[in-house]
Design a protein around this motif. Structure first.
Motif, PDB file in Angstrom:
ATOM      1  N   LYS A 314     -10.585 -59.675  -1.188  1.00 15.48           N
ATOM      2  CA  LYS A 314     -11.397 -60.886  -1.011  1.00 15.48           C
ATOM      3  C   LYS A 314     -12.763 -60.580  -0.412  1.00 15.48           C
ATOM      4  O   LYS A 314     -13.760 -61.224  -0.745  1.00 15.48           O
ATOM      5  CB  LYS A 314     -10.641 -61.893  -0.136  1.00 15.48           C
ATOM      6  CG  LYS A 314      -9.470 -62.573  -0.836  1.00 15.48           C
ATOM      7  CD  LYS A 314      -8.916 -63.699   0.001  1.00 15.48           C
ATOM      8  CE  LYS A 314      -7.727 -64.372  -0.683  1.00 15.48           C
ATOM      9  NZ  LYS A 314      -8.102 -64.982  -1.965  1.00 15.48           N
ATOM     10  N   THR A 315     -12.812 -59.576   0.477  1.00 18.50           N
ATOM     11  CA  THR A 315     -14.075 -59.235   1.129  1.00 18.50           C
ATOM     12  C   THR A 315     -15.087 -58.639   0.147  1.00 18.50           C
ATOM     13  O   THR A 315     -16.270 -58.577   0.450  1.00 18.50           O
ATOM     14  CB  THR A 315     -13.833 -58.228   2.267  1.00 18.50           C
ATOM     15  OG1 THR A 315     -13.125 -57.092   1.736  1.00 18.50           O
ATOM     16  CG2 THR A 315     -13.027 -58.854   3.389  1.00 18.50           C
ATOM     17  N   GLU A 316     -14.633 -58.203  -1.026  1.00 18.90           N
ATOM     18  CA  GLU A 316     -15.519 -57.576  -2.007  1.00 18.90           C
ATOM     19  C   GLU A 316     -15.876 -58.493  -3.167  1.00 18.90           C
ATOM     20  O   GLU A 316     -16.779 -58.183  -3.948  1.00 18.90           O
ATOM     21  CB  GLU A 316     -14.867 -56.301  -2.564  1.00 18.90           C
ATOM     22  CG  GLU A 316     -14.644 -55.199  -1.531  1.00 18.90           C
ATOM     23  CD  GLU A 316     -13.998 -53.971  -2.145  1.00 18.90           C
ATOM     24  OE1 GLU A 316     -14.022 -53.841  -3.396  1.00 18.90           O
ATOM     25  OE2 GLU A 316     -13.445 -53.153  -1.392  1.00 18.90           O
ATOM     26  N   GLN A 317     -15.189 -59.619  -3.311  1.00 15.76           N
ATOM     27  CA  GLN A 317     -15.335 -60.414  -4.526  1.00 15.76           C
ATOM     28  C   GLN A 317     -16.733 -61.009  -4.693  1.00 15.76           C
ATOM     29  O   GLN A 317     -17.249 -61.070  -5.809  1.00 15.76           O
ATOM     30  CB  GLN A 317     -14.269 -61.512  -4.553  1.00 15.76           C
ATOM     31  CG  GLN A 317     -12.875 -60.949  -4.798  1.00 15.76           C
ATOM     32  CD  GLN A 317     -11.790 -62.015  -4.815  1.00 15.76           C
ATOM     33  OE1 GLN A 317     -12.084 -63.214  -4.874  1.00 15.76           O
ATOM     34  NE2 GLN A 317     -10.531 -61.582  -4.773  1.00 15.76           N
ATOM     35  N   THR A 318     -17.366 -61.428  -3.605  1.00 16.79           N
ATOM     36  CA  THR A 318     -18.729 -61.954  -3.708  1.00 16.79           C
ATOM     37  C   THR A 318     -19.675 -60.865  -4.218  1.00 16.79           C
ATOM     38  O   THR A 318     -20.526 -61.121  -5.084  1.00 16.79           O
ATOM     39  CB  THR A 318     -19.213 -62.477  -2.347  1.00 16.79           C
ATOM     40  OG1 THR A 318     -18.366 -63.541  -1.927  1.00 16.79           O
ATOM     41  CG2 THR A 318     -20.650 -62.980  -2.435  1.00 16.79           C
TER      42      THR A 318
END
Length: 473
Positions: A314-318
């Motif tokens: 989730k921390t990489e999705q943006t």
């Protein structure tokens, strides 16, 4: 403790002057490499304080970042480039520092000339105002990039305050397949460990794959350590290291070389060496690798598709969505078949003679696609001379590549070699950040020199193993 120490800690302890109140160690710097971009302000800092260079014989300068690779007539067409060039000439003359300028056949990219001249040796501490100083760790040295204020500190004191990083051993075992190179290994490791995975660590590269690598391959591997967040990366010195250094201009000669060899080999991490972390990978899992995003960790094997956004943490999705939008790509899209506009072989990562030979093997007897602009930029004047003696320049020119003079060129585009607009470049360099190759909207796909040459010919990303016969690879 000596028996359990790894090479990093042995070399660190050998250069530690004292413990500082901050908790850092004051580290003596054995060799300081400088270039024209990060040194002018540093020299001015010395002048402002009335200081001299502490040990001029431990500093060597070259010019690489801003120099043109096509028309090198002075004054340069770019006024800022000419100003930087004039500054380093003046500074080196005033402070008594050896300068490898355009009239010196030893000139070239700083991380290529250091090793090829024998300046880089095992057991040293080496710094330079350039991120990819980690390249020199291939020789079993501690080599790190530093900022401009630190460049000034080293010029004035030959020391730096540093915090000791932890050490992670990265083993790659097995045997690399046909068409898989050190560049692919490095990109694979960054993908697996992450662009921040090495923060706080020095990387020790090991295993049967690394043992079998040439020194030039080891340099490529160590060069990209910084792209994985590591402070530096190194390979333990062995007989391959020794034979590479033997006879080079700055290397010890005669009995002194044999004595140095014994010392160099004694530094290597032993079988009982201790590490803060150990990871192991299988060479069979590594295939030709291509970046699809805007950092070197965003990559896939050439026959893979980009993973769905939801499959990333989730921390990489943006960041993944940002990369896809910028690159004009979509999740689950294959990278193979991606059209390119420009092909670039060069840089401190892949501008050595072995890199040019691999690219030439693909280019020979073929033609660059009509819509592709393709550049071959040797990493040093000596690399260029060697390539020309082997006829590689003719191979490239007959195939439709531009054959250039030595320099950093399109790796960072602080010179006339730049992307234009939304051009997409197959590049053997080290960074695919937004704007890295000179255009704010230009796009970069990192890959090995052989893959770049194959893409140049095909006009799109191809698997070098499939596009041409195995004999060509």
């Amino acid at each position: 403790m000596a028996g359990t120490a790894n090479l990093f800690n042995r070399v660190w302890d050998n250069h530690a002057v004292r413990k500082l109140a901050s908790g850092q160690d004051q580290i003596f710097i054995g060799m300081h490499l400088i270039h024209e971009v990060t040194s002018p302000q540093a020299f001015q800092m010395l002048r402002d304080r009335g200081l001299q260079v502490k040990y001029p014989d431990r500093t060597i300068a070259t010019v690489d970042h801003i120099i043109p690779t096509e028309n090198q007539a002075r004054p340069f067409a770019d006024g800022l480039a000419e100003e930087m060039m004039s500054a380093i000439e003046k500074n080196c003359d005033e402070f008594g520092i050896t300068l490898l300028d355009l009239n010196d056949n030893r000139q070239g990219v700083v991380h290529i000339v250091g090793p090829e001249l024998g300046i880089t040796q095992p057991g040293m501490t080496i710094v330079c105002g350039d991120s990819h100083t980690s390249t020199h760790g291939a020789f079993g040295s501690i080599a790190m990039g530093i900022g401009t204020s630190q460049v000034a500190a080293v010029l004035a004191t030959q020391t730096l305050p540093m915090s000791r990083p932890q050490v992670r051993r990265i083993e790659v075992n097995g045997e690399l397949g046909e068409g898989v190179f050190a560049k692919d290994v490095a990109l694979y490791l960054i993908r697996k460990l992450g662009v921040q995975g090495g923060v706080g660590y020095a990387y020790e590269y090991a295993g049967s794959v690394v043992d079998a690598m040439t020194m030039e391959e080891r340099m490529t591997l160590c060069n990209l350590s910084i792209e994985g967040g590591a402070r530096c990366g190194y390979v333990n010195p062995d007989q391959t290291t020794v034979e590479y250094i033997r006879g080079r201009p700055f290397a010890p000669q005669g009995d002194a070389f044999e004595n140095a060899t014994a010392y160099w080999l004694s530094l290597a991490s032993g079988p009982d060496a201790e590490y803060d972390d150990v990871v192991v990978y299988d060479a069979a899992d590594i295939e030709p690798t291509v970046t699809w995003g805007i950092n070197p960790g965003q990559s896939v094997g050439v026959n893979e598709s980009i993973a769905p956004v939801e499959s990333f943490p989730k921390t990489e999705q943006t960041g993944v969505r940002e990369a896809l939008e910028f690159m004009g790509l979509e999740a689950e899209q294959p990278i193979k078949g991606q059209r390119i506009d420009v092909a670039f072989v060069g840089s401190c990562t892949n501008g050595r003679i072995s890199d040019l030979r691999e690219a030439a093997r693909i280019a020979e007897g073929r033609k660059v696609a009509d819509h592709v602009r393709a550049l071959i930029v040797p990493g040093s004047q000596q690399v260029r001379q060697q390539a020309e003696s082997e006829g590689l320049d003719k191979v490239f020119e007959e195939a439709g590549f531009q054959w250039r003079a030595a320099g950093c060129s399109m790796c960072l585009a602080m010179n006339p070699d730049k992307l234009s607009g939304r051009e997409i470049c197959a590049s053997s360099s080290n960074r695919n950040f937004k704007g890295r190759q000179g255009s704010p909207t230009g796009r970069t796909l990192l890959m090995s020199p052989a893959m770049v040459a194959a893409a140049a010919v095909a006009g799109e990303v191809v698997d070098v193993r499939e596009a041409f016969t195995a004999a060509s690879v």
